[in-house]
Design an enzyme around this catalytic site. Structure first.
Site, PDB file in Angstrom:
ATOM      1  N   ARG A  51      27.581 -18.792  14.785  1.00  0.00           N
ATOM      2  CA  ARG A  51      27.968 -17.657  15.624  1.00  0.00           C
ATOM      3  C   ARG A  51      26.863 -17.346  16.628  1.00  0.00           C
ATOM      4  NH1 ARG A  51      23.874 -15.657  15.628  1.00  0.00           N
ATOM      5  NH2 ARG A  51      22.810 -14.405  14.085  1.00  0.00           N
ATOM      6  N   GLU A  57      21.684  -6.354  17.929  1.00  0.00           N
ATOM      7  CA  GLU A  57      20.725  -7.160  17.164  1.00  0.00           C
ATOM      8  C   GLU A  57      19.960  -6.320  16.162  1.00  0.00           C
ATOM      9  OE1 GLU A  57      20.922 -10.422  16.436  1.00  0.00           O
ATOM     10  OE2 GLU A  57      20.958 -10.621  18.608  1.00  0.00           O
ATOM     11  N   ASP A  60      22.884  -4.515  11.785  1.00  0.00           N
ATOM     12  CA  ASP A  60      23.891  -4.621  10.725  1.00  0.00           C
ATOM     13  C   ASP A  60      23.353  -4.150   9.387  1.00  0.00           C
ATOM     14  OD1 ASP A  60      22.190  -6.868  10.774  1.00  0.00           O
ATOM     15  OD2 ASP A  60      23.726  -8.219   9.971  1.00  0.00           O
ATOM     16  N   GLY A 164      17.233 -23.039  12.523  1.00  0.00           N
ATOM     17  CA  GLY A 164      16.213 -22.135  13.019  1.00  0.00           C
ATOM     18  C   GLY A 164      16.423 -21.690  14.447  1.00  0.00           C
ATOM     19  N   GLY A 166      18.787 -19.337  15.448  1.00  0.00           N
ATOM     20  CA  GLY A 166      19.400 -18.024  15.571  1.00  0.00           C
ATOM     21  C   GLY A 166      20.902 -18.057  15.721  1.00  0.00           C
ATOM     22  N   SER A 169      22.902 -21.177  11.120  1.00  0.00           N
ATOM     23  CA  SER A 169      23.146 -22.422  10.392  1.00  0.00           C
ATOM     24  C   SER A 169      23.163 -22.168   8.890  1.00  0.00           C
ATOM     25  CB  SER A 169      22.074 -23.454  10.741  1.00  0.00           C
ATOM     26  OG  SER A 169      20.769 -22.972  10.434  1.00  0.00           O
ATOM     27  N   ASP A 213      26.286 -12.255  10.122  1.00  0.00           N
ATOM     28  CA  ASP A 213      26.436 -13.703  10.266  1.00  0.00           C
ATOM     29  C   ASP A 213      27.620 -14.230   9.470  1.00  0.00           C
ATOM     30  OD1 ASP A 213      24.143 -13.398  11.717  1.00  0.00           O
ATOM     31  OD2 ASP A 213      22.820 -14.286  10.212  1.00  0.00           O
TER      32      ASP A 213
END
Length: 498
Positions: A51, A57, A60, A164, A166, A169, A213
Site C-alpha cells: 500500500r 502518517e 493510526d 524497507g 515504506g 512489504s 497497513d
C-alpha cells in the site's frame, strides 16, 4: 461491496484480473514444486498487495483516520498446501519457503500444537512475518469451532514489494499468511475480522502496529483510495481519487524496516504518543484510567463538554504547540512527576499490553518529545479530515496538503532522513508535480507525488535525472528496478482462482 460478507463469498479473484507481471508471478507460485517433494492434498493461492499512504502518517496508532490505497503492481503472494509427507508418522509441521531460496532461507516449524508456536524477537528471520500472521489467525479463531487437527503444511512465498521502502512489504506478508491460515483450515471470517487478526498478528514480530497497513492491504477497492477509521470500530470508506492526476511512488533507496531498531524509531513514536496522551489528560483534569491513545483524550473531552471533535483536535494542537515552546522534551523522571507516579511504575501501569516492546523504549530513550509528536498527530488528523470534507478531491488542494504533511513529518515527528529530503525536493520541483511527501513509517523508503496525468512521463524522467543520476550517481538505464512506479488504487487481498 459488502465487507460484512464472509471471505468465502467475497475474497476470490480470477488470475486474469491482475496485471500481466502479477499473473506471471502467481503462475510461477502455483506450479512451484513442493520443498519436500510431497503430494498436495489441498492447495490455495493467495495475493496481498502493498500500500501507499496518501495522507495521515503516524496517526493510526493514536486512533485517527488515514487515507491509503493498495498498489496494483506490488504484492506478496503465496501458495499454501496441505501435503502428505513421505513419512506418515512424522510430527505435524509448517514449512515456510521462498521462490528465491538463495536469499530467503527455508524454515520448518513443529505445529503439533499451533498455539504453542512463538516468534523469537532476539533472532530476526524473514519467516517470522508469516508465522506472525499464522498465529494471529489462530488467536482469532473462535474457541467454539476449533480448526481440524493440524496437518503437514507447506508454504511457498514470492513478493515484489521493495523491502524497507515504506510500502508495507512486511504487512503484506502478514496479511497473506493470515488469510492463508484461515483458508487452509476452512475457517470463514469477514474482511474486517481478517484485518483485525492481521493487525494483532503483526505485533508478534515486535512492531506496535496501528493497523493502517494491514487494513489497506485487505479492505482496499480497485481504483479508489480508502479512508480507514479505527474508532469506535474498524470501518473503511472508499474515496474517489482526483481526476487528471497520477500518483508516482519513488524510492529514495535507503531501507528502513519497522521491526529493526524499533525501540529507537517506530516503537518509540508509539510510546511518545501514549505518554503525550497521558500527560495531556492529566493536565486537562481528565482521568488517565483507560487512556492509551490521543484519540482517547479527544473523546473524553468531547464526552465531558459536548463539543465537536475537529474543534477539540484543533485546540489540542494549539495546546501542544504552546507546551513544546515552554520546555524541551521531557525525561522519564519529568513524565513521572507530571503523572504523579514513580518512574518505575509507568511501564506496568500504562504499557501492560506491550511490556517487552515498550520497556525497551523506556530503557533506551533519554528523552521523549511528546509535545512535538502529539502536535503532529493532531494537525495531521485535521489535514485528513479537511481533505475528506471536500465535495471533490482537488489535485492542487491535495498536493498542498501533502506538502504540509511532509513538513510536519520532518519537523515535528522527525521521521524523515537526508535521502528523503533530497527526493521530495526533486519531486516537488519536477514538471507536473502538485505535491509530494514521504510515505510509510519514514527514516528511509519512498515518497509519493501527486502529478498531472499528462506530464507523468516528463516528471519521471526529471526525477531519474536529478535524483537517481545527479544525487545518487546512477548511470542512465542502471537505476535499480522498481525505483519508480505509477499506481492507482488496487483491490485488497484475495484468494486467486484460475
Amino acid at each position: 461491496m459488502d465487507f460484512s460478507e464472509t471471505l468465502a463469498n467475497k475474497a476470490t479473484q480470477p488470475i486474469t484480473s491482475y496485471l500481466p507481471s502479477v499473473q506471471t508471478r502467481l503462475k510461477a507460485l502455483s506450479s512451484a514444486p513442493s520443498p519436500s517433494n510431497s503430494p498436495s492434498i489441498k492447495s490455495i493461492l493467495i495475493r496481498a498487495p502493498g500500500r501507499v499512504n496518501l495522507l495521515g502518517e503516524h496517526v493510526d496508532y493514536s486512533g485517527f483516520g488515514v487515507l491509503p490505497m493498495a498498489l496494483t503492481q506490488y504484492d506478496v503472494s503465496l501458495s499454501i498446501r496441505s501435503v502428505t509427507p513421505s513419512n506418515p508418522t512424522s510430527p505435524s509441521s509448517l514449512t515456510i519457503s521462498n521462490l528465491d531460496p538463495d536469499l530467503f532461507e527455508t524454515r520448518k516449524y513443529d505445529t503439533s500444537d499451533p498455539k504453542s508456536l512463538s516468534v523469537d524477537l532476539a533472532a530476526h528471520h524473514w519467516s517470522h512475518y508469516f508465522l506472525a500472521g499464522y498465529l494471529g489467525a489462530f488467536d482469532s479463531m473462535p474457541s467454539s469451532t476449533p480448526p481440524p487437527p493440524p496437518s503437514h503444511i507447506e508454504v511457498i512465498i514470492s513478493g515484489n514489494v521493495p523491502s524497507g521502502a515504506g510500502l508495507s512489504s512486511s504487512s503484506a506478508l502478514v496479511v497473506a499468511s493470515t488469510l492463508a491460515a484461515f483458508s487452509i483450515y476452512g475457517v470463514d471470517v469477514t474482511r474486517n475480522d481478517l484485518a483485525l487478526a492481521a493487525i494483532e498478528g503483526e505485533r508478534y514480530v515486535g512492531t506496535l502496529s496501528g493497523g493502517m497497513d494491514q487494513s489497506a492491504s485487505i479492505l482496499s477497492r480497485e481504483g479508489m483510495a480508502l479512508n480507514i477509521e479505527f474508532v469506535p470500530s474498524l470501518t473503511s470508506t472508499p474515496v474517489a481519487l482526483p481526476e487528471g492526476v497520477a500518483f508516482v511512488i519513488c524510492n529514495c533507496l535507503k531501507k528502513k524496516e519497522k521491526a529493526v531498531d524499533a525501540s529507537l524509531y517506530y516503537n518509540k513514536r508509539v510510546v511518545e504518543c501514549r505518554l503525550a496522551a497521558l500527560c495531556i489528560a492529566k493536565e486537562k483534569g481528565l482521568p488517565v484510567s483507560g487512556v492509551r491513545t490521543l484519540r482517547d483524550v479527544v473523546d473524553k473531552i468531547c464526552g465531558k463538554e459536548g463539543r465537536e471533535t475537529s474543534q477539540v483536535i484543533a485546540e489540542l494542537a494549539d495546546f501542544c504547540r504552546g507546551r513544546a515552546g515552554e520546555t524541551g522534551p521531557p525525561t522519564l523522571p519529568d513524565v513521572s512527576a507530571a503523572l504523579g507516579v514513580p518512574a518505575g511504575d509507568i511501564l506496568g501501569l500504562y504499557f501492560s499490553d506491550r511490556t517487552v516492546q515498550c520497556g525497551a523504549v523506556l530503557n533506551d530513550s533519554p528523552t521523549f518529545d511528546i509535545w512535538l509528536r502529539s502536535r503532529h498527530v493532531f494537525e495531521e488528523t485535521l489535514r485528513v479530515r479537511g481533505v475528506l470534507s471536500l465535495p471533490l478531491l482537488d489535485p492542487s488542494s491535495l498536493g498542498s496538503v501533502m506538502d504540509a504533511s511532509h513538513a510536519s513529518c520532518r519537523d515535528l515527528f522527525d521521521c524523515s532522513c537526508p535521502e528523503l529530503e533530497d527526493l521530495v525536493r526533486v519531486c516537488r520541483g519536477a514538471r507536473g508535480a502538485k505535491g509530494a511527501r514521504l510515505t510509510g513509517a519514514g527514516w528511509g523508503g519512498c515518497a509519493v507525488a501527486c502529478v498531472e496525468e499528462g506530464k507523468k512521463e516528463e516528471f519521471i524522467e526529471e526525477v531519474k535525472r536529478k535524483y537517481y543520476g545527479e544525487i545518487l550517481g546512477y548511470e542512465e538505464g542502471k537505476i535499480p528496478e522498481g525505483s519508480i512506479c505509477v499506481s492507482l488504487g488496487g483491490a485488497g487481498a484475495s484468494i486467486v482462482e484460475g
